[in-house]
Write a protein that holds these residues in place. Sequence first.
Motif, PDB file in Angstrom:
ATOM      1  N   ALA A   1      24.257  32.594  40.913  1.00  0.00           N
ATOM      2  CA  ALA A   1      25.178  31.919  41.680  1.00  0.00           C
ATOM      3  C   ALA A   1      26.551  32.406  41.440  1.00  0.00           C
ATOM      4  O   ALA A   1      27.289  32.393  42.421  1.00  0.00           O
ATOM      5  N   ALA A   2      26.858  32.331  40.204  1.00  0.00           N
ATOM      6  CA  ALA A   2      28.314  32.860  39.850  1.00  0.00           C
ATOM      7  C   ALA A   2      28.671  34.256  40.161  1.00  0.00           C
ATOM      8  O   ALA A   2      29.654  34.444  40.647  1.00  0.00           O
ATOM      9  N   VAL A   3      27.678  35.292  40.187  1.00  0.00           N
ATOM     10  CA  VAL A   3      27.628  36.484  40.441  1.00  0.00           C
ATOM     11  C   VAL A   3      28.019  36.508  42.049  1.00  0.00           C
ATOM     12  O   VAL A   3      28.879  37.318  42.696  1.00  0.00           O
ATOM     13  N   SER A   4      27.156  35.628  42.811  1.00  0.00           N
ATOM     14  CA  SER A   4      27.196  35.503  44.332  1.00  0.00           C
ATOM     15  C   SER A   4      28.845  35.123  44.961  1.00  0.00           C
ATOM     16  O   SER A   4      29.672  35.646  45.894  1.00  0.00           O
ATOM     17  N   SER A   5      29.213  33.960  43.857  1.00  0.00           N
ATOM     18  CA  SER A   5      30.625  33.517  44.178  1.00  0.00           C
ATOM     19  C   SER A   5      31.622  34.685  43.946  1.00  0.00           C
ATOM     20  O   SER A   5      32.622  34.685  44.708  1.00  0.00           O
ATOM     21  N   ALA A   6      31.495  35.483  42.945  1.00  0.00           N
ATOM     22  CA  ALA A   6      32.318  36.369  42.379  1.00  0.00           C
ATOM     23  C   ALA A   6      32.435  37.397  43.732  1.00  0.00           C
ATOM     24  O   ALA A   6      33.689  37.927  44.094  1.00  0.00           O
ATOM     25  N   ILE A   7      31.507  37.640  44.220  1.00  0.00           N
ATOM     26  CA  ILE A   7      31.488  38.456  45.551  1.00  0.00           C
ATOM     27  C   ILE A   7      32.171  37.909  46.639  1.00  0.00           C
ATOM     28  O   ILE A   7      33.065  38.360  47.612  1.00  0.00           O
ATOM     29  N   GLY A   8      31.881  36.485  46.933  1.00  0.00           N
ATOM     30  CA  GLY A   8      32.682  35.703  47.864  1.00  0.00           C
ATOM     31  C   GLY A   8      34.086  35.685  47.646  1.00  0.00           C
ATOM     32  O   GLY A   8      34.958  35.869  48.594  1.00  0.00           O
ATOM     33  N   ILE A   9      34.687  35.791  46.579  1.00  0.00           N
ATOM     34  CA  ILE A   9      36.049  35.544  46.028  1.00  0.00           C
ATOM     35  C   ILE A   9      36.574  37.122  46.536  1.00  0.00           C
ATOM     36  O   ILE A   9      37.728  37.091  47.136  1.00  0.00           O
ATOM     37  N   LEU A  10      35.919  38.110  46.098  1.00  0.00           N
ATOM     38  CA  LEU A  10      36.253  39.452  46.525  1.00  0.00           C
ATOM     39  C   LEU A  10      36.371  39.627  47.991  1.00  0.00           C
ATOM     40  O   LEU A  10      37.227  40.280  48.515  1.00  0.00           O
ATOM     41  N   PHE A  11      35.265  38.927  48.740  1.00  0.00           N
ATOM     42  CA  PHE A  11      35.546  39.013  50.282  1.00  0.00           C
ATOM     43  C   PHE A  11      36.696  38.275  50.630  1.00  0.00           C
ATOM     44  O   PHE A  11      37.360  38.797  51.690  1.00  0.00           O
ATOM     45  N   ILE A  12      37.036  37.062  49.968  1.00  0.00           N
ATOM     46  CA  ILE A  12      38.460  36.749  50.480  1.00  0.00           C
ATOM     47  C   ILE A  12      39.703  37.762  50.149  1.00  0.00           C
ATOM     48  O   ILE A  12      40.508  37.943  51.050  1.00  0.00           O
ATOM     49  N   TYR A  13      39.684  38.401  49.289  1.00  0.00           N
ATOM     50  CA  TYR A  13      40.819  39.403  48.761  1.00  0.00           C
ATOM     51  C   TYR A  13      40.692  40.282  49.889  1.00  0.00           C
ATOM     52  O   TYR A  13      41.750  40.943  50.482  1.00  0.00           O
ATOM     53  N   THR A  14      39.603  40.881  50.181  1.00  0.00           N
ATOM     54  CA  THR A  14      39.488  42.065  51.026  1.00  0.00           C
ATOM     55  C   THR A  14      39.743  41.594  52.509  1.00  0.00           C
ATOM     56  O   THR A  14      40.601  42.202  52.985  1.00  0.00           O
TER      57      THR A  14
ATOM     58  N   LYS B   1      28.076  21.391  37.593  1.00  0.00           N
ATOM     59  CA  LYS B   1      27.303  22.573  38.061  1.00  0.00           C
ATOM     60  C   LYS B   1      28.047  23.547  38.406  1.00  0.00           C
ATOM     61  O   LYS B   1      28.606  24.769  38.377  1.00  0.00           O
ATOM     62  N   MET B   2      29.071  23.070  39.580  1.00  0.00           N
ATOM     63  CA  MET B   2      30.036  23.693  40.314  1.00  0.00           C
ATOM     64  C   MET B   2      31.196  24.073  39.316  1.00  0.00           C
ATOM     65  O   MET B   2      31.735  25.357  39.626  1.00  0.00           O
ATOM     66  N   VAL B   3      31.553  23.454  38.593  1.00  0.00           N
ATOM     67  CA  VAL B   3      32.712  23.727  37.530  1.00  0.00           C
ATOM     68  C   VAL B   3      32.217  24.932  36.688  1.00  0.00           C
ATOM     69  O   VAL B   3      32.891  25.810  36.476  1.00  0.00           O
ATOM     70  N   THR B   4      30.790  24.762  36.191  1.00  0.00           N
ATOM     71  CA  THR B   4      30.481  25.676  35.294  1.00  0.00           C
ATOM     72  C   THR B   4      30.389  26.971  35.957  1.00  0.00           C
ATOM     73  O   THR B   4      30.745  28.197  35.561  1.00  0.00           O
ATOM     74  N   ARG B   5      29.686  27.027  37.214  1.00  0.00           N
ATOM     75  CA  ARG B   5      29.793  28.206  38.063  1.00  0.00           C
ATOM     76  C   ARG B   5      31.071  28.751  38.452  1.00  0.00           C
ATOM     77  O   ARG B   5      31.301  29.953  38.305  1.00  0.00           O
ATOM     78  N   ALA B   6      32.084  28.185  38.527  1.00  0.00           N
ATOM     79  CA  ALA B   6      33.470  28.413  38.823  1.00  0.00           C
ATOM     80  C   ALA B   6      34.270  29.117  37.582  1.00  0.00           C
ATOM     81  O   ALA B   6      34.800  30.413  37.696  1.00  0.00           O
ATOM     82  N   MET B   7      33.694  28.370  36.421  1.00  0.00           N
ATOM     83  CA  MET B   7      34.318  29.176  35.127  1.00  0.00           C
ATOM     84  C   MET B   7      33.590  30.408  34.665  1.00  0.00           C
ATOM     85  O   MET B   7      34.212  31.543  34.387  1.00  0.00           O
ATOM     86  N   LEU B   8      32.140  30.633  35.052  1.00  0.00           N
ATOM     87  CA  LEU B   8      31.563  31.773  34.832  1.00  0.00           C
ATOM     88  C   LEU B   8      31.940  32.989  36.083  1.00  0.00           C
ATOM     89  O   LEU B   8      32.087  34.185  35.785  1.00  0.00           O
ATOM     90  N   THR B   9      32.300  32.482  37.118  1.00  0.00           N
ATOM     91  CA  THR B   9      32.750  33.464  38.346  1.00  0.00           C
ATOM     92  C   THR B   9      34.425  33.683  37.891  1.00  0.00           C
ATOM     93  O   THR B   9      34.369  34.904  37.902  1.00  0.00           O
ATOM     94  N   THR B  10      35.194  33.089  37.381  1.00  0.00           N
ATOM     95  CA  THR B  10      36.351  33.336  36.999  1.00  0.00           C
ATOM     96  C   THR B  10      36.278  34.453  35.698  1.00  0.00           C
ATOM     97  O   THR B  10      36.918  35.534  35.659  1.00  0.00           O
ATOM     98  N   ALA B  11      35.341  34.202  34.777  1.00  0.00           N
ATOM     99  CA  ALA B  11      34.841  35.342  33.658  1.00  0.00           C
ATOM    100  C   ALA B  11      34.693  36.647  34.332  1.00  0.00           C
ATOM    101  O   ALA B  11      34.931  37.540  33.667  1.00  0.00           O
ATOM    102  N   ILE B  12      33.783  36.467  35.336  1.00  0.00           N
ATOM    103  CA  ILE B  12      33.063  37.857  35.836  1.00  0.00           C
ATOM    104  C   ILE B  12      34.283  38.601  36.384  1.00  0.00           C
ATOM    105  O   ILE B  12      34.389  39.779  36.281  1.00  0.00           O
ATOM    106  N   LEU B  13      35.132  37.925  37.239  1.00  0.00           N
ATOM    107  CA  LEU B  13      36.248  38.518  37.968  1.00  0.00           C
ATOM    108  C   LEU B  13      37.304  39.007  36.969  1.00  0.00           C
ATOM    109  O   LEU B  13      38.004  40.037  37.161  1.00  0.00           O
ATOM    110  N   TYR B  14      37.518  38.163  36.126  1.00  0.00           N
ATOM    111  CA  TYR B  14      38.746  38.738  34.922  1.00  0.00           C
ATOM    112  C   TYR B  14      38.128  40.015  34.297  1.00  0.00           C
ATOM    113  O   TYR B  14      38.810  40.941  33.959  1.00  0.00           O
TER     114      TYR B  14
END
Length: 268
Positions: free
Chosen positions: A48-61, A213-226
């Motif tokens: 889910a964090a990987v998917s969220s990371a793509i979603g964030i990149l979608f925002i940037y694009t 769970k959403m906080v955990t996913r958000a932190m994992l997403t942040t780590a992936i994007l960083y």
Amino acid sequence: MESIEKYFASMGIELSNMAILLGVLVLATLLLGAIARFIFGKRSTLSAAVSSAIGILFIYTLAVVLNSAGVGYEKYVAPLPFTILSQDTMCIYAPTGHYAIVCSELLSMVILSFLVNLADRWIPKGKHALTWIASRTLVVIIGYAMHLLVVYLFATYLPEGIVTYAPTIMLGLLVLFLVTGIMKWVIGTLLSATVNPFIGAMYTFFFANVIGKMVTRAMLTTAILYGLVYLLNNMGIMAIAIGSAALVAYIPFLLILAALWYIVNKIF
């Protein structure tokens, strides 16, 4: 091929950098998704964090496309974490150096990821590819709109001293609580032993509670994007053109990113 490169170079776009960016993104996404599914199974928190990371990149694009279209959205692009706007260029960087700046950028990304995850929970997914992508596009738009609101409220109503040091304190507490929750999982898995009630409570929040769970996913997403931005910086990719002439390059990138997002959700 040389003429194509010259065409993009005339718009301030390094075609090789775009190819590297897309290649790194696809490979990193598929690798992390495969690891998440192999170790934790389908629909895990890491997936889910990987998917969220793509979603964030979608925002940037999407933000870059809007800015490139020349419709005056610069003030909405500026608050994006890990970025600095400079005329027709967006600098992307993995924050290092002063701890207050690092924590501020990381916390901003955690908040953005959390709000996107929150919107993702509210809005139902479409059953077909086009409706799915349309609904997820709505998710990231709502998530980023809420992020802009939070940034505005922080900047307007919090005293300057709190704005400076609050991100460090809040991020430190989040990391501490998450680590204590992981300790409970590790101890419980390896030793099947009773653990400290505080550690048990942190585990319940971060791994059993919906918001946690959403906080955990958000932190994992942040780590992936960083990690992704840090890798790109080390490869020499630190800026992208966002002028109106560059629009032609980012619409295909946005479509490819949307397709990758859909594929990852179906597979992992």
